[in-house]
Design a protein around this motif. Structure first.
Motif, PDB file in Angstrom:
ATOM      1  N   TYR A  15      -7.102  -6.373 -13.412  1.00  0.00           N
ATOM      2  CA  TYR A  15      -5.867  -5.596 -13.453  1.00  0.00           C
ATOM      3  C   TYR A  15      -5.626  -4.866 -12.133  1.00  0.00           C
ATOM      4  N   LEU A  16      -6.696  -4.466 -11.482  1.00  0.00           N
ATOM      5  CA  LEU A  16      -6.568  -3.649 -10.277  1.00  0.00           C
ATOM      6  C   LEU A  16      -6.171  -4.452  -9.053  1.00  0.00           C
ATOM      7  N   THR A  17      -6.224  -5.757  -9.117  1.00  0.00           N
ATOM      8  CA  THR A  17      -5.825  -6.583  -7.976  1.00  0.00           C
ATOM      9  C   THR A  17      -4.664  -7.515  -8.321  1.00  0.00           C
ATOM     10  N   HIS A  18      -4.183  -7.417  -9.534  1.00  0.00           N
ATOM     11  CA  HIS A  18      -3.131  -8.331  -9.984  1.00  0.00           C
ATOM     12  C   HIS A  18      -1.768  -7.997  -9.385  1.00  0.00           C
ATOM     13  N   TYR A  19      -1.527  -6.722  -9.102  1.00  0.00           N
ATOM     14  CA  TYR A  19      -0.212  -6.276  -8.648  1.00  0.00           C
ATOM     15  C   TYR A  19      -0.250  -5.940  -7.161  1.00  0.00           C
ATOM     16  N   ALA A  20       0.718  -6.511  -6.435  1.00  0.00           N
ATOM     17  CA  ALA A  20       0.752  -6.359  -4.978  1.00  0.00           C
ATOM     18  C   ALA A  20       1.193  -4.956  -4.587  1.00  0.00           C
ATOM     19  N   THR A  21       0.811  -4.554  -3.384  1.00  0.00           N
ATOM     20  CA  THR A  21       1.222  -3.265  -2.843  1.00  0.00           C
ATOM     21  C   THR A  21       2.731  -3.236  -2.661  1.00  0.00           C
ATOM     22  N   PRO A  22       3.417  -2.194  -3.150  1.00  0.00           N
ATOM     23  CA  PRO A  22       4.870  -2.100  -2.976  1.00  0.00           C
ATOM     24  C   PRO A  22       5.257  -2.118  -1.505  1.00  0.00           C
ATOM     25  N   GLU A  23       6.396  -2.736  -1.209  1.00  0.00           N
ATOM     26  CA  GLU A  23       6.833  -2.846   0.178  1.00  0.00           C
ATOM     27  C   GLU A  23       7.378  -1.533   0.730  1.00  0.00           C
TER      28      GLU A  23
END
Length: 304
Positions: A15-23
């Motif tokens: 879960y902690l790597t599934h979502y990319a850093t917001p632009e």
């Protein structure tokens, strides 16, 4: 003792790597995450001279002077720490439900680092033999893919010391405690031989020891939450006289802990724009039948 408090289901590590850093750093999610980090920084106010956890703690505790680009990494770290604290907290609450431990263990603040009694050190060593706690012995970057490789920590053994202290302060039989922890499965598998070997060194020690790791210098730490050298540590302790006042102490202790964790989870969800069906906080889990379990005592199998 009420058993109406809801048991949480912990997130999968991915879960902690599934979502990319917001632009963009100007979104509402960044503002929400910043407020949570700032509140953690304000609570992280004790002077732990001689202990340096690394960039994760130094950036988090100085968030007001940091660039917003570090916020996603700091939130990943807080979520990881919250997940492991939740596992440890659930084990303690289950031990209390089964009367192996007592909530009175929370009355005095916990000293985490210096001059740990031998019994606490031995119990902590036995706890570290469980697979679910071994990640706490290593740097955060071993388990989380940070944007900035400098945002890491040396280890995060605070929750294990906390649980060891709670056990030593109120348990009367360490063998029964560890048999139960193995059976309930919250901490994963362990080497029974290693647990037995570590416990052999301390089974003759006097139990319980309500004074274990008591530190009066932390008596004024705000909100009854642990003062510790670890940024983002919020397991309860130092509750003092407040333990005697609530009508339902178990439920109030449970909800106080998860209200703190929920704030972190909701900030993470807002920052990374997590879809509602994947969100972790209790508010979004309540409609998921698979997660709608109660924190009732774990059944102990009858003796053969």
């Amino acid at each position: 003792m009420s058993t109406a408090a809801r048991r949480r289901t912990e997130l999968d590590q991915s879960y902690l790597t599934h979502y990319a850093t917001p632009e963009s750093t100007g979104s509402a999610g960044f503002s929400i995450a910043y407020d949570v980090l700032r509140s953690k920084a304000e609570a992280f106010s004790l002077d732990w001279s001689g202990y340096d956890e690394g960039h994760f703690a130094s950036l988090g505790s100085n968030i007001a002077r940091c660039s917003p680009v570090v916020i996603p990494d700091l939130m990943r770290g807080l979520m990881w720490r919250g997940r492991h604290q939740s596992k440890v907290f659930q084990v303690f609450m289950q031990l209390c439900l089964h009367q192996f431990c007592r909530l009175a263990s929370l009355e005095e603040p916990v000293q985490h680092l210096f001059n740990l009694p031998d019994l606490v050190a031995h119990v902590g060593g036995a706890l570290f033999s469980f697979e679910g706690l071994k990640p706490l012995m290593h740097p955060g970057s071993d388990y989380i893919e940070f944007d900035d490789p400098l945002v890491t920590w040396m280890h995060f053994n605070g929750p294990v010391v906390w649980l060891a202290v709670m056990i030593v302060r109120s348990a009367t039989n360490l063998a029964d405690v560890f048999d139960f922890i193995v059976q309930c499965g919250h901490l994963g598998r362990c080497s029974k031989e290693e647990v037995d070997r570590l416990l052999d060194a301390c089974l003759k020690e006097k139990l319980p020891n309500p004074e274990a790791c008591k530190d009066p210098t932390m008596a004024n730490y705000k909100d009854g939450v642990n003062g510790s050298p670890f940024f983002g540590m919020f397991l309860p302790s130092g509750a003092g006289a407040s333990l005697a006042s609530p009508d339902d102490l178990f439920t109030s202790t449970y909800h106080a802990f998860y209200s703190r964790l929920t704030k972190i989870e909701e900030a993470y969800d807002a920052l990374f724009d997590v879809p509602e069906h994947d969100r972790l906080s209790i508010r979004f889990q309540q409609d998921k039948k698979k997660d709608a379990r109660e924190l009732t005592p774990y059944p102990i199998p009858p003796n053969p």
